[in-house]
Design an enzyme around this catalytic site. Structure first.
Site, PDB file in Angstrom:
ATOM      1  CD  GLU A  39      -0.068   2.387   4.267  1.00 53.14           C
ATOM      2  OE1 GLU A  39       0.045   1.762   3.231  1.00 53.14           O
ATOM      3  OE2 GLU A  39      -1.155   2.595   4.849  1.00 53.14           O
TER       4      GLU A  39
ATOM      5  CB  CYS B 288      -4.254   2.806   4.314  1.00 49.61           C
ATOM      6  SG  CYS B 288      -3.782   2.029   2.792  1.00 49.61           S
TER       7      CYS B 288
HETATM    8  P1  NAP Z   1      -2.158  -6.580  12.048  1.00 52.08           P
HETATM    9  O1  NAP Z   1      -2.885  -7.186  13.185  1.00 52.08           O
HETATM   10  O2  NAP Z   1      -1.282  -5.428  12.362  1.00 52.08           O
HETATM   11  O3  NAP Z   1      -1.298  -7.741  11.378  1.00 52.08           O
HETATM   12  C1  NAP Z   1      -0.474  -7.507  10.266  1.00 52.08           C
HETATM   13  C2  NAP Z   1       0.672  -8.492  10.268  1.00 52.08           C
HETATM   14  O4  NAP Z   1       1.548  -8.218  11.358  1.00 52.08           O
HETATM   15  C3  NAP Z   1       0.241  -9.928  10.422  1.00 52.08           C
HETATM   16  O5  NAP Z   1       1.067 -10.714   9.604  1.00 52.08           O
HETATM   17  C4  NAP Z   1       0.494 -10.221  11.893  1.00 52.08           C
HETATM   18  O6  NAP Z   1       0.833 -11.542  12.143  1.00 52.08           O
HETATM   19  C5  NAP Z   1       1.709  -9.370  12.169  1.00 52.08           C
HETATM   20  N1  NAP Z   1       1.739  -8.947  13.575  1.00 52.08           N
HETATM   21  C6  NAP Z   1       0.895  -8.074  14.170  1.00 52.08           C
HETATM   22  N2  NAP Z   1       1.259  -7.890  15.453  1.00 52.08           N
HETATM   23  C7  NAP Z   1       2.355  -8.660  15.667  1.00 52.08           C
HETATM   24  C8  NAP Z   1       3.190  -8.893  16.798  1.00 52.08           C
HETATM   25  N3  NAP Z   1       2.972  -8.286  17.968  1.00 52.08           N
HETATM   26  N4  NAP Z   1       4.218  -9.733  16.656  1.00 52.08           N
HETATM   27  C9  NAP Z   1       4.456 -10.354  15.486  1.00 52.08           C
HETATM   28  N5  NAP Z   1       3.683 -10.186  14.383  1.00 52.08           N
HETATM   29  C10 NAP Z   1       2.655  -9.346  14.466  1.00 52.08           C
HETATM   30  O7  NAP Z   1      -3.142  -6.074  10.919  1.00 52.08           O
HETATM   31  P2  NAP Z   1      -4.338  -6.816  10.147  1.00 52.08           P
HETATM   32  O8  NAP Z   1      -4.397  -8.238  10.543  1.00 52.08           O
HETATM   33  O9  NAP Z   1      -4.163  -6.495   8.751  1.00 52.08           O
HETATM   34  O10 NAP Z   1      -5.686  -6.092  10.563  1.00 52.08           O
HETATM   35  C11 NAP Z   1      -6.059  -5.754  11.835  1.00 52.08           C
HETATM   36  C12 NAP Z   1      -6.342  -4.261  11.896  1.00 52.08           C
HETATM   37  O11 NAP Z   1      -5.295  -3.537  11.238  1.00 52.08           O
HETATM   38  C13 NAP Z   1      -7.576  -3.769  11.173  1.00 52.08           C
HETATM   39  O12 NAP Z   1      -8.733  -3.924  11.934  1.00 52.08           O
HETATM   40  C14 NAP Z   1      -7.244  -2.316  10.943  1.00 52.08           C
HETATM   41  O13 NAP Z   1      -7.560  -1.559  12.077  1.00 52.08           O
HETATM   42  C15 NAP Z   1      -5.773  -2.296  10.746  1.00 52.08           C
HETATM   43  N6  NAP Z   1      -5.333  -2.152   9.332  1.00 52.08           N
HETATM   44  C16 NAP Z   1      -5.019  -0.920   8.909  1.00 52.08           C
HETATM   45  C17 NAP Z   1      -4.579  -0.738   7.614  1.00 52.08           C
HETATM   46  C18 NAP Z   1      -4.203   0.608   7.132  1.00 52.08           C
HETATM   47  O14 NAP Z   1      -3.794   0.698   6.003  1.00 52.08           O
HETATM   48  N7  NAP Z   1      -4.302   1.630   7.900  1.00 52.08           N
HETATM   49  C19 NAP Z   1      -4.468  -1.811   6.743  1.00 52.08           C
HETATM   50  C20 NAP Z   1      -4.785  -3.083   7.211  1.00 52.08           C
HETATM   51  C21 NAP Z   1      -5.210  -3.228   8.517  1.00 52.08           C
HETATM   52  P3  NAP Z   1      -0.174 -12.579  12.819  1.00 52.08           P
HETATM   53  O15 NAP Z   1      -0.897 -13.151  11.651  1.00 52.08           O
HETATM   54  O16 NAP Z   1       0.725 -13.529  13.485  1.00 52.08           O
HETATM   55  O17 NAP Z   1      -1.052 -11.838  13.755  1.00 52.08           O
END
Ligand code: NAP
Length: 503
Positions: free
Chosen positions: A263, A299
């Site tokens: 999502e 979201c």
């Molecule tokens: P994220 O950066 O996508 O990370 C979510 C999870 O995925 C973390 O456990 C992260 O691990 C892992 N991950 C991300 N990229 C990866 C990769 N290339 N390889 C392996 N694991 C990976 O999201 P976030 O930390 O929640 O927030 C960052 C941004 O996400 C926010 O600024 C926002 O823009 C967006 N967000 C959107 C929603 C929505 O519902 N639309 C919800 C939450 C966040 P690591 O800890 O190792 O990085």
């Protein structure tokens, strides 16, 4: 009430520490140290989950329902400590965390009732037709079976309802699938205490310990190893478009590709049809409430309003600006999310044809609201305007007429929600708009606001890409269980071999 995390992983019931550590980043108070996840631990958790599947995947629905209720009970027993560590780590107000805890235990209990009712099994039978010519028909029955071990990525923005014991975990456990959770670095202590609740429920219910593991992050490697592990059969994820897409690609590139239920991003557009001009001020206040709730970190945050230029436009804008002026700074979930918000604001401000209606100043982990405006023409010329800015930032798109409003609707990428505000006089316009937004969104609202998602049977929380990576699925509501089952046909099985759910 306080809670001091021990910082260890929980792998199939055992506490495991690793040499390398990372710290959480509480809004205030002392930091805690957590073991960094490793590939070796991922393998250990997945092997245990596979071993557990041979028991849990064949358990009776009654047993799993009892287990889900036990997890809910154990979470409730730790209510105050969960709120304490949750608000420390995420900066979310206590009331929000209490509400989210209620939703989390409610989800677990809802899935317990859902599997007991049994409709999700979608049982079908085509009885044998031995006399049929030219060929007889065999007895064929269908049943939904659990797929195997599931990887769940805890979300940053819902430390309880979309994390360790959140909707992905609840629906997978309900289906009969063991779960390996990769905790989110934004709230490792919160993940730990909820994992403790699950661990205790496992012991009390006599469930195989491999049914659940929590691995803390601290390294990208953990997520990568988890989705690439051959014993993992599907993934539940809520997070960023970039992260989700990277993990989705890894799932697709595996020797055995697996479904990745991500999502991702959504701007949740709100269309204001002409007749609502009379209540523009009221709508503006409602919109600002939805846009800024929880620092805009939902979201379903309605980031974009599309309205037809007219006499009432200015009243809507003025009311939105004055409502935004009353919204103070709110702490964001992480410093990374706060800096991504500021980058999104700058990206928006740098666009030709976009001007600022309300500006503020935010720094460090704080978010304050921003409001921008543009025209339908500029929107249609610039795809960047349709990208999600995660936080309390709004964009008003003023279009010339209904025709241009429909073009803007056509231009949208996939959305979790689309909202139409209308009166009776707008029925014809709405009839033109509805088929377009139906192709774009997982949920369509009339005269409402999309934040505050009901957890129920009829809920869809997903939508075409990039809202989600699988538009046939939802991550909220009982239909979420479908992600973790697959249909199997049983042809001419004698009663002794028939799965109990088909007998
Ligand atoms: P994220 O950066 O996508 O990370 C979510 C999870 O995925 C973390 O456990 C992260 O691990 C892992 N991950 C991300 N990229 C990866 C990769 N290339 N390889 C392996 N694991 C990976 O999201 P976030 O930390 O929640 O927030 C960052 C941004 O996400 C926010 O600024 C926002 O823009 C967006 N967000 C959107 C929603 C929505 O519902 N639309 C919800 C939450 C966040 P690591 O800890 O190792 O990085």
């Amino acid at each position: 009430m306080s809670f001091t995390p021990h910082g260890k992983h929980i792998i199939a019931g055992e506490y495991v520490a690793t040499d390398q550590t990372f710290t959480n980043k509480p809004v205030h108070g002392p930091v805690s140290h957590f073991s960094v996840g490793t590939a070796e631990l991922v393998d250990r958790a997945c092997q245990a989950a596979e071993a557990a599947f041979w028991h849990y995947g064949y358990s009776m629905r009654e047993e799993r329902a009892t287990f889900l209720h036990a997890i809910a009970d154990e979470i409730e027993a730790r209510a105050e400590a969960i709120t304490f560590i949750g608000s420390l780590e995420t900066g979310l107000p206590e009331a929000r965390l209490q509400g989210e805890r209620g939703r989390t235990v409610g989800q677990l209990r809802l899935f317990a009732a859902h599997i007991l009712a049994g409709d999700y099994l979608d049982r079908r039978r085509d009885a044998a037709l031995p006399e049929r010519k030219p060929v007889p028909r065999p007895d064929i029955r269908l049943l939904q079976r659990p797929v195997g071990p599931i990887a769940v990525f805890g979300a940053s923005n819902f430390p309880l309802a979309f994390s360790t014991a959140g909707g992905d975990t609840a629906s997978a456990l309900a289906a009969g699938c063991p779960v390996v959770v990769k905790g989110h670095e934004a709230h490792p202590g919160t993940s730990e205490i909820v994992a403790e609740a699950i661990r205790t429920a496992i012991v009390k219910c006599g469930v195989h310990p491999g049914v659940f593991s929590l691995i803390h992050g601290g390294a990208h490697e953990v997520g990568r190893e988890l989705v690439e592990h051959p014993l993992i059969k599907a993934v539940g994820f809520t997070g960023s478009l970039a992260g989700g897409r990277a993990l989705f690609n890894l799932c697709a590139a595996r020797p055995e590709p697996i479904p990745f239920y991500g999502e991702l991003g959504s701007i949740n557009p709100m269309f204001l049809l002409p007749a609502v001009a009379s209540r523009g001020e009221h709508l503006a206040r409602g919109w600002v409430g939805s846009l800024t709730a929880g620092a805009g970190q939902f979201c379903t945050n309605p980031g974009v309003v599309i309205l037809i230029d007219g006499k009432a436009t200015q009243a809507f804008v003025d009311a939105a600006v004055s409502a935004l002026a009353t919204v103070g700074a709110q702490t964001m979930l992480t410093e990374g999310i706060a800096s991504a918000y500021r980058a999104g604001r700058d990206r928006m401000a740098d666009n030709m044809g976009v001007y600022q209606l309300f500006t503020s100043s935010c720094e460090q982990r704080n978010a304050t609201p921003y409001l921008f405006a543009t025209t339908g023409e500029a929107w249609l010329a610039n795809d960047v305007l349709g990208e999600e800015v995660f936080g309390p930032l709004g964009l008003i798109v003023t279009v010339k007429d209904l025709g241009e409003l429909l073009l803007v609707a056509h231009s949208l990428a996939g959305q979790i929600t689309c909202t139409i505000h209308m009166d009776e006089a707008d029925t014809e316009a709405a009839q033109n708009l509805l088929p377009i937004v139906e192709r774009k969104a997982g949920r369509i609202l009339i005269n409402g606001f999309p934040t505050g998602v009901e957890v129920c049977d009829a809920m869809v929380h997903g939508g075409p890409y990039p809202a989600s990576t699988n538009f046939g699925a939802t991550s909220v509501g009982t239909m979420a269980i479908r992600r973790f089952v697959r249909p199997v046909s049983y042809q001419n099985l004698p009663d002794e071999l028939m799965p109990p759910d088909l007998r």
